[in-house]
Motif scaffolding. Structure first.
Motif, PDB file in Angstrom:
ATOM      1  N   LYS A   1     -18.475 -34.370  12.721  1.00  0.00           N
ATOM      2  CA  LYS A   1     -19.181 -34.284  13.991  1.00  0.00           C
ATOM      3  C   LYS A   1     -20.490 -33.522  13.815  1.00  0.00           C
ATOM      4  CE  LYS A   1     -14.931 -34.565  16.706  1.00  0.00           C
ATOM      5  NZ  LYS A   1     -14.068 -33.896  17.708  1.00  0.00           N
ATOM      6  N   ARG A   2     -21.245 -33.420  14.915  1.00  0.00           N
ATOM      7  CA  ARG A   2     -22.594 -32.869  14.831  1.00  0.00           C
ATOM      8  C   ARG A   2     -22.618 -31.459  14.264  1.00  0.00           C
ATOM      9  NH1 ARG A   2     -27.092 -32.706  19.710  1.00  0.00           N
ATOM     10  NH2 ARG A   2     -28.739 -31.689  18.512  1.00  0.00           N
ATOM     11  N   GLU A   3     -21.760 -30.573  14.770  1.00  0.00           N
ATOM     12  CA  GLU A   3     -21.749 -29.192  14.288  1.00  0.00           C
ATOM     13  C   GLU A   3     -21.372 -29.144  12.809  1.00  0.00           C
ATOM     14  OE1 GLU A   3     -18.680 -26.678  15.851  1.00  0.00           O
ATOM     15  OE2 GLU A   3     -19.870 -24.858  15.602  1.00  0.00           O
ATOM     16  N   GLU A   4     -20.415 -29.978  12.415  1.00  0.00           N
ATOM     17  CA  GLU A   4     -19.977 -29.998  11.021  1.00  0.00           C
ATOM     18  C   GLU A   4     -21.063 -30.530  10.099  1.00  0.00           C
ATOM     19  OE1 GLU A   4     -15.316 -30.862  12.322  1.00  0.00           O
ATOM     20  OE2 GLU A   4     -16.666 -32.495  11.722  1.00  0.00           O
ATOM     21  N   SER A   5     -21.784 -31.543  10.535  1.00  0.00           N
ATOM     22  CA  SER A   5     -22.861 -32.090   9.709  1.00  0.00           C
ATOM     23  C   SER A   5     -24.033 -31.120   9.601  1.00  0.00           C
ATOM     24  CB  SER A   5     -23.330 -33.437  10.259  1.00  0.00           C
ATOM     25  OG  SER A   5     -23.837 -33.308  11.573  1.00  0.00           O
ATOM     26  N   ARG A   6     -24.235 -30.300  10.638  1.00  0.00           N
ATOM     27  CA  ARG A   6     -25.272 -29.259  10.551  1.00  0.00           C
ATOM     28  C   ARG A   6     -24.908 -28.242   9.475  1.00  0.00           C
ATOM     29  NH1 ARG A   6     -28.357 -28.238  15.860  1.00  0.00           N
ATOM     30  NH2 ARG A   6     -28.143 -26.030  15.413  1.00  0.00           N
ATOM     31  N   GLY A   7     -23.627 -27.949   9.339  1.00  0.00           N
ATOM     32  CA  GLY A   7     -23.182 -27.042   8.286  1.00  0.00           C
ATOM     33  C   GLY A   7     -23.489 -27.590   6.903  1.00  0.00           C
ATOM     34  N   VAL A   8     -23.316 -28.896   6.727  1.00  0.00           N
ATOM     35  CA  VAL A   8     -23.668 -29.531   5.451  1.00  0.00           C
ATOM     36  C   VAL A   8     -25.163 -29.396   5.188  1.00  0.00           C
ATOM     37  CG1 VAL A   8     -23.792 -31.734   4.221  1.00  0.00           C
ATOM     38  CG2 VAL A   8     -21.736 -31.146   5.504  1.00  0.00           C
ATOM     39  N   ALA A   9     -25.968 -29.539   6.232  1.00  0.00           N
ATOM     40  CA  ALA A   9     -27.423 -29.401   6.086  1.00  0.00           C
ATOM     41  C   ALA A   9     -27.793 -27.988   5.643  1.00  0.00           C
ATOM     42  CB  ALA A   9     -28.116 -29.741   7.403  1.00  0.00           C
ATOM     43  N   TRP A  10     -27.141 -26.977   6.233  1.00  0.00           N
ATOM     44  CA  TRP A  10     -27.410 -25.595   5.824  1.00  0.00           C
ATOM     45  C   TRP A  10     -27.048 -25.383   4.360  1.00  0.00           C
ATOM     46  CZ3 TRP A  10     -30.490 -22.657   8.423  1.00  0.00           C
ATOM     47  CH2 TRP A  10     -30.552 -22.701   9.812  1.00  0.00           C
ATOM     48  N   LEU A  11     -25.887 -25.846   3.946  1.00  0.00           N
ATOM     49  CA  LEU A  11     -25.416 -25.640   2.578  1.00  0.00           C
ATOM     50  C   LEU A  11     -26.207 -26.461   1.571  1.00  0.00           C
ATOM     51  CD1 LEU A  11     -21.562 -25.669   3.245  1.00  0.00           C
ATOM     52  CD2 LEU A  11     -22.958 -23.680   2.648  1.00  0.00           C
ATOM     53  N   SER A  12     -26.805 -27.569   2.007  1.00  0.00           N
ATOM     54  CA  SER A  12     -27.527 -28.470   1.098  1.00  0.00           C
ATOM     55  C   SER A  12     -29.021 -28.167   1.016  1.00  0.00           C
ATOM     56  CB  SER A  12     -27.330 -29.929   1.540  1.00  0.00           C
ATOM     57  OG  SER A  12     -25.968 -30.262   1.610  1.00  0.00           O
ATOM     58  N   ASN A  13     -29.474 -27.120   1.697  1.00  0.00           N
ATOM     59  CA  ASN A  13     -30.891 -26.753   1.707  1.00  0.00           C
ATOM     60  C   ASN A  13     -31.757 -27.889   2.249  1.00  0.00           C
ATOM     61  OD1 ASN A  13     -33.126 -25.049   1.275  1.00  0.00           O
ATOM     62  ND2 ASN A  13     -33.498 -25.890  -0.763  1.00  0.00           N
ATOM     63  N   SER A  14     -31.274 -28.529   3.320  1.00  0.00           N
ATOM     64  CA  SER A  14     -32.022 -29.643   3.910  1.00  0.00           C
ATOM     65  C   SER A  14     -32.405 -29.395   5.363  1.00  0.00           C
ATOM     66  CB  SER A  14     -31.197 -30.941   3.799  1.00  0.00           C
ATOM     67  OG  SER A  14     -29.949 -30.805   4.435  1.00  0.00           O
ATOM     68  N   VAL A  15     -32.345 -28.131   5.804  1.00  0.00           N
ATOM     69  CA  VAL A  15     -32.763 -27.794   7.159  1.00  0.00           C
ATOM     70  C   VAL A  15     -34.274 -27.617   7.170  1.00  0.00           C
ATOM     71  CG1 VAL A  15     -32.664 -26.071   8.996  1.00  0.00           C
ATOM     72  CG2 VAL A  15     -30.582 -26.717   7.791  1.00  0.00           C
ATOM     73  N   LYS A  16     -34.956 -28.424   7.985  1.00  0.00           N
ATOM     74  CA  LYS A  16     -36.406 -28.347   8.085  1.00  0.00           C
ATOM     75  C   LYS A  16     -36.857 -28.001   9.498  1.00  0.00           C
ATOM     76  CE  LYS A  16     -37.178 -31.705   4.388  1.00  0.00           C
ATOM     77  NZ  LYS A  16     -37.770 -33.025   4.016  1.00  0.00           N
ATOM     78  N   ASN A  17     -36.328 -28.719  10.453  1.00  0.00           N
ATOM     79  CA  ASN A  17     -36.722 -28.503  11.844  1.00  0.00           C
ATOM     80  C   ASN A  17     -35.463 -28.596  12.688  1.00  0.00           C
ATOM     81  OD1 ASN A  17     -38.073 -28.195  14.211  1.00  0.00           O
ATOM     82  ND2 ASN A  17     -39.121 -30.161  14.154  1.00  0.00           N
ATOM     83  N   LEU A  18     -35.027 -27.469  13.233  1.00  0.00           N
ATOM     84  CA  LEU A  18     -33.738 -27.429  13.901  1.00  0.00           C
ATOM     85  C   LEU A  18     -33.779 -26.430  15.052  1.00  0.00           C
ATOM     86  CD1 LEU A  18     -30.844 -28.620  13.551  1.00  0.00           C
ATOM     87  CD2 LEU A  18     -30.279 -26.552  12.290  1.00  0.00           C
ATOM     88  N   ILE A  19     -33.128 -26.767  16.163  1.00  0.00           N
ATOM     89  CA  ILE A  19     -33.013 -25.868  17.303  1.00  0.00           C
ATOM     90  C   ILE A  19     -31.594 -25.302  17.336  1.00  0.00           C
ATOM     91  CG2 ILE A  19     -33.065 -25.657  19.826  1.00  0.00           C
ATOM     92  CD1 ILE A  19     -35.801 -25.981  18.616  1.00  0.00           C
ATOM     93  N   ILE A  20     -31.487 -23.993  17.372  1.00  0.00           N
ATOM     94  CA  ILE A  20     -30.185 -23.329  17.451  1.00  0.00           C
ATOM     95  C   ILE A  20     -30.045 -22.728  18.844  1.00  0.00           C
ATOM     96  CG2 ILE A  20     -28.724 -21.479  16.531  1.00  0.00           C
ATOM     97  CD1 ILE A  20     -30.188 -21.810  13.873  1.00  0.00           C
ATOM     98  N   VAL A  21     -29.043 -23.158  19.566  1.00  0.00           N
ATOM     99  CA  VAL A  21     -28.780 -22.642  20.918  1.00  0.00           C
ATOM    100  C   VAL A  21     -27.728 -21.557  20.822  1.00  0.00           C
ATOM    101  CG1 VAL A  21     -27.991 -23.237  23.225  1.00  0.00           C
ATOM    102  CG2 VAL A  21     -29.360 -24.879  21.933  1.00  0.00           C
ATOM    103  N   PHE A  22     -28.000 -20.415  21.426  1.00  0.00           N
ATOM    104  CA  PHE A  22     -27.065 -19.287  21.325  1.00  0.00           C
ATOM    105  C   PHE A  22     -27.024 -18.526  22.646  1.00  0.00           C
ATOM    106  CE2 PHE A  22     -31.241 -17.840  20.122  1.00  0.00           C
ATOM    107  CZ  PHE A  22     -31.367 -16.577  20.670  1.00  0.00           C
ATOM    108  N   PRO A  23     -25.892 -17.838  22.948  1.00  0.00           N
ATOM    109  CA  PRO A  23     -25.765 -17.086  24.197  1.00  0.00           C
ATOM    110  C   PRO A  23     -26.463 -15.739  24.119  1.00  0.00           C
ATOM    111  CG  PRO A  23     -23.758 -16.901  22.922  1.00  0.00           C
ATOM    112  CD  PRO A  23     -24.640 -17.863  22.173  1.00  0.00           C
ATOM    113  N   CYS A  24     -26.723 -15.153  25.292  1.00  0.00           N
ATOM    114  CA  CYS A  24     -27.381 -13.849  25.327  1.00  0.00           C
ATOM    115  C   CYS A  24     -26.493 -12.755  24.741  1.00  0.00           C
ATOM    116  CB  CYS A  24     -27.764 -13.490  26.770  1.00  0.00           C
ATOM    117  SG  CYS A  24     -29.002 -14.608  27.475  1.00  0.00           S
ATOM    118  N   SER A  25     -25.188 -12.885  24.948  1.00  0.00           N
ATOM    119  CA  SER A  25     -24.243 -11.901  24.417  1.00  0.00           C
ATOM    120  C   SER A  25     -22.883 -12.558  24.278  1.00  0.00           C
ATOM    121  CB  SER A  25     -24.155 -10.681  25.336  1.00  0.00           C
ATOM    122  OG  SER A  25     -23.604 -11.034  26.596  1.00  0.00           O
ATOM    123  N   ASP A  26     -21.970 -11.843  23.615  1.00  0.00           N
ATOM    124  CA  ASP A  26     -20.619 -12.368  23.446  1.00  0.00           C
ATOM    125  C   ASP A  26     -19.879 -12.463  24.769  1.00  0.00           C
ATOM    126  OD1 ASP A  26     -21.069 -12.493  20.740  1.00  0.00           O
ATOM    127  OD2 ASP A  26     -20.231 -10.501  20.352  1.00  0.00           O
TER     128      ASP A  26
END
Length: 405
Positions: free
Chosen positions: A241-266
């Motif tokens: 799935k999308r999140e899992e394939s993003r992990g492959v991109a991080w590990l493969s050094n293929s992240v070039k242009n990416l938006i990371i959405v994150f919460p303000c706090s836990d």
């Protein structure tokens, strides 16, 4: 004497210069194929072709809308082998198929799960006319359906699909444009698993396959990229799935242009922010630790805060540090999700085994005899995230709005 010798030389050379294009073919005798799909039915290969209609394109202006004839036509043939299916196309096609402009190859999921891709690759890598740079895609449904969808912004659907892949690769790092020659290289590598993106139709495919779809202001269906297909050997073994394939991109050094959405706090997941990756670098090193292999992963990413609804003062260094820590955890979650899925599929799209083979050949030989070699590896993550700037404003707009009593 010299004159006679010169004439003799010219007599020998001139025929070679006057040969011209001995294998030339007239354009009006060819059917130009822009995309091809492969399915299976009743133990036969079903090959479908998307053929360009030149006169339709020539009479249309704009993105293909407004014409009285479709810019493409689709027809299918079948046979016991791919070559036989191709030859059977001559029984119904009025012109000879021309594949030099074929830029898309779409494979049905069940075909690559059950039959594998070795016969497909063997065929498409043989002809001189075939393009090694054509993009390979998978679909979970009938592959030929994707060729029938009309795209108002593009006259030729094959070109539209190619643009979708290019945009996805540039703006979504988990999507890769897998070319035929690269796909063949990955399949042939025993130390790495091949990956191919999924292409699917979202909406009413039948409505978008009629000529009226080109005259409508709203598309009844669109072609979009989906999951990531993962191979073991020459057969598809599952999807990421999308999140899992993003992990492959991080590990493969293929992240070039990416938006990371994150919460303000836990504690608060309703207010979200967007971090845009500007630069990313990943280094993976296999290290022997107490007789086992530890994959040390170092990721360094720099980017900008593009959007936030958090009520905090972004001019304070400790606030920026807290946001960087939150982004770091988000990246870790994606990598761990990918790592878990890789072990479930028993597949290695990152190429860990290839790295081990180069560093520790003897260990690689031992792991090659293991039924589940990835289970014997440990993953060690070291991630550094830097927010370089917050664009034009330092304080969130939310801070300017007084809470109502």
């Amino acid at each position: 004497m010299n004159r006679k010798l010169n004439l003799l030389i010219l007599t020998v050379i001139l025929p070679f210069l006057l040969n011209g294009c001995w294998d030339s073919r007239e354009l009006n005798s060819l059917s130009i194929v822009s995309a091809t799909s492969i399915d299976r039915s009743n133990d036969e290969w079903v090959i479908s072709f998307q053929v360009v209609i030149p006169q339709s394109i020539a009479t249309q202006t704009g993105g293909g809308a407004g014409g009285s004839q479709s810019p493409i036509t689709i027809f299918s043939t079948r046979g016991k082998t791919i070559r036989e299916a191709m030859q059977n196309a001559n029984l119904e096609a009025p012109r000879t198929l021309f594949f030099a402009h074929n830029s898309i190859l779409i494979l049905n999921e069940q075909v690559v799960r059950n039959e594998g891709v070795r016969q497909i690759l063997d065929f498409f890598l043989r002809p001189m006319e075939s393009r090694e740079t054509m993009s390979v895609l998978l679909t979970k449904g009938k592959a030929s359906n994707l060729l029938e969808v009309l795209i108002p912004l593009e006259k030729i659907t094959g070109n539209a699909i190619q643009r979708v892949i290019t945009q996805g690769q540039e703006n979504l790092s988990q999507v890769k444009n897998i070319k035929l020659i690269d796909f063949a290289s990955m399949i042939a590598n025993p130390n790495r698993s091949a990956v191919v993106p999924e292409l699917k139709v979202s909406g009413d495919q039948e409505e978008q396959s009629t000529l009226d779809a080109l005259k409508s202001t709203r598309n009844k269906a669109v072609i979009k990229l989906g999951d990531l297909g993962v191979f073991r050997g020459d057969k598809l073994v599952g999807w990421m799935k999308r999140e899992e394939s993003r992990g492959v991109a991080w590990l493969s050094n293929s992240v070039k242009n990416l938006i990371i959405v994150f919460p303000c706090s836990d504690r608060e997941n309703t207010r979200l922010s967007s971090y845009r990756v500007v630069h990313s670098s990943t280094q993976v090193e296999p290290v022997m630790v107490n007789g086992s292999i530890n994959m040390k992963v170092h990721i360094e990413t720099k980017g900008a805060l593009d959007e936030t609804s958090c009520t905090m003062d972004l001019t304070k260094p400790d606030v920026i540090t807290k946001l960087e820590d939150t982004i770091t955890e988000q990246i870790k979650d994606e990598i761990w999700a990918s790592w878990k899925r890789m072990k479930e599929l028993n597949a290695d799209p990152v190429g860990f085994m290839d790295m081990i083979h180069r560093r520790y050949p003897s260990v690689s030989r031992r792991l090659s005899t293991s039924e589940r070699p990835l289970q014997e590896l440990e993953l060690n993550l070291n991630i550094k995230v830097t927010i370089e700037h917050t664009n034009m404003i330092n304080k969130p707009f939310s801070n300017l709005i007084e809470p109502k009593n």
